[in-house]
Design an enzyme around this catalytic site. Structure first.
Site, short mmCIF file in Angstrom:
data_model
loop_
_atom_site.label_atom_id
_atom_site.label_comp_id
_atom_site.label_asym_id
_atom_site.label_seq_id
_atom_site.Cartn_x
_atom_site.Cartn_y
_atom_site.Cartn_z
CB THR A 153 -47.68 -13.61 0.70
OG1 THR A 153 -47.42 -12.22 0.97
CG2 THR A 153 -46.36 -14.31 0.50
CG ASP A 191 -46.05 -9.00 1.55
OD1 ASP A 191 -46.62 -8.09 0.93
OD2 ASP A 191 -46.33 -9.31 2.72
#
Ligand code: ADP
Ligand code: F6P
Length: 323
Positions: free
Chosen positions: A125, A127
């Protein structure tokens, strides 16, 4: 293990294709029949499988996104959806599943492993909010993309003596903003982990001008309470008193769609291969990530429960360096 399937789920991340390629070619080298699942858990529930051999995964290592497609799949949160997914796998006699995705996707993998499916996750991801890997796949490429934009914005900010607010992605996590802010030379960084009031940000900008700077860059995490919209509203309301001109850029999905850089290609390759090796050796219910430079397997239940804090020293350092 005779048959293994691979899926990508959640927000796509640069490196997912490299992980698919490594998983498929490793599986084939071990004598495993490999399958892809289209569009993450949506395709798993619907039985949208395709056989994958070494040639089908050629020419993708350098491509962002995912050749298999991804999805957010609310139906998979239900008992019925998960039972359908298990059925689709067992009907095809597929004994193992590689889940390439972030925290939500790995929670889905954990749910499947509780239903008896052998799962190996690959931490992926932009993030970087998933424990079990120091830096998740896609995060460093997304940072490179954000940095290119910030460098360009600084040029025009400097020409006009302006303040630029740059909002970066990251969901509730400030990792992308903190790292982009430090490496992009920001005058202020606004992240959910260490909230600042709009007035404190304004003070940091005013002081930067007083110290002789000709412009200011503020990096804002989308998950911060005072995100770019909130800060922009505040600065517009108080424009006369604050006395600086402001422009806002939201980088948004631009950060996600780039070609994976070397770190993501290599990490994805190591993790995709390791995921299949683990399943083939009967080690499952794990998340593959890179910890202290080594490919590491963490139990899925630990990885999805653990909170991954930002490095407090880096938050402190960001303040020092912005002066
Ligand atoms: P990411 O994997 O990037 O964090 P999401 O949080 O959107 O992305 O999760 C992707 C998908 O994983 C969701 O749409 C859902 O199908 C599945 N998922 C998320 N959380 C869970 C959960 N707690 N249990 C089962 N499946 C989940
Ligand atoms: O999780 C990756 C991410 O890009 C987040 O940074 C962002 O908040 C979210 O996905 C955006 O999701 P979507 O692509 O569904 O709009």
């Amino acid at each position: 293990m005779k048959r293994i399937a691979v899926l990508t789920s959640g927000g796509d991340a640069p490196g997912m294709n490299a992980a698919i390629r490594a998983a498929v070619r490793t599986g084939v080298s071990l004598g495993v029949e490999m399958f892809g699942v289209r569009h993450g858990y949506t395709g798993l529930i619907a039985g949208d499988f395709l056989p994958l051999g070494p040639r089908e995964v050629g020419g993708i290592i350098e491509r962002g996104g995912t050749m298999l497609g991804s999805s957010r799949c609310p139906a998979f949160l239900t008992e019925k959806g998960q039972a359908a997914a298990v059925r689709q796998l067992s009907q095809r006699d597929i004994g193992g599943l590689v889940v390439i995705g972030g925290n939500g996707s790995q929670s889905g993998g954990h749910a499947l492993s509780l239903r008896g499916v052998s799962v190996a996750g690959v931490a992926s991801t932009i993030d970087n909010d998933l424990a079990g890997s120091d830096v998740t796949l896609g995060a460093t490429t997304a940072l490179d993309i954000a940095l290119e934009a910030i460098d360009r914005l600084r040029v025009t900010a400097s020409a006009h003596g302006r303040v630029f607010l740059v909002e970066v992605m990251g969901r509730a996590c400030g990792y992308l903003a903190l790292m982009a802010g430090i490496t992009g030379g920001a005058e202020a960084i606004v992240i959910p982990e260490s909230e600042e009031s709009p007035e404190a940000v304004a003070t940091a900008i005013r002081e930067a001008y007083q110290r002789g700077k000709s412009h200011a860059i503020v990096i804002v995490a989308e998950g911060a309470k005072h995100d770019a919209d909130a800060l922009s509203r505040y600065f517009t309301e108080h424009a006369e008193r604050l006395g600086f001109e402001l422009r806002v850029t939201k980088l948004g999905h631009v950060q996600r769609g780039g070609a994976p850089r070397v770190f993501d290609r290599l990490s994805a390759t190591l993790l995709g291969a390791a995921a299949v090796e683990h399943l083939d050796a009967g080690r499952h219910g794990v998340l593959l990530g890179i910890v202290a430079g080594n490919v590491t397997a963490t139990s899925l239940s630990d990885a999805i429960r653990a909170v991954k804090p930002l490095n407090a020293h880096l938050i402190q350092l960001a303040h020092v360096l912005s002066r």
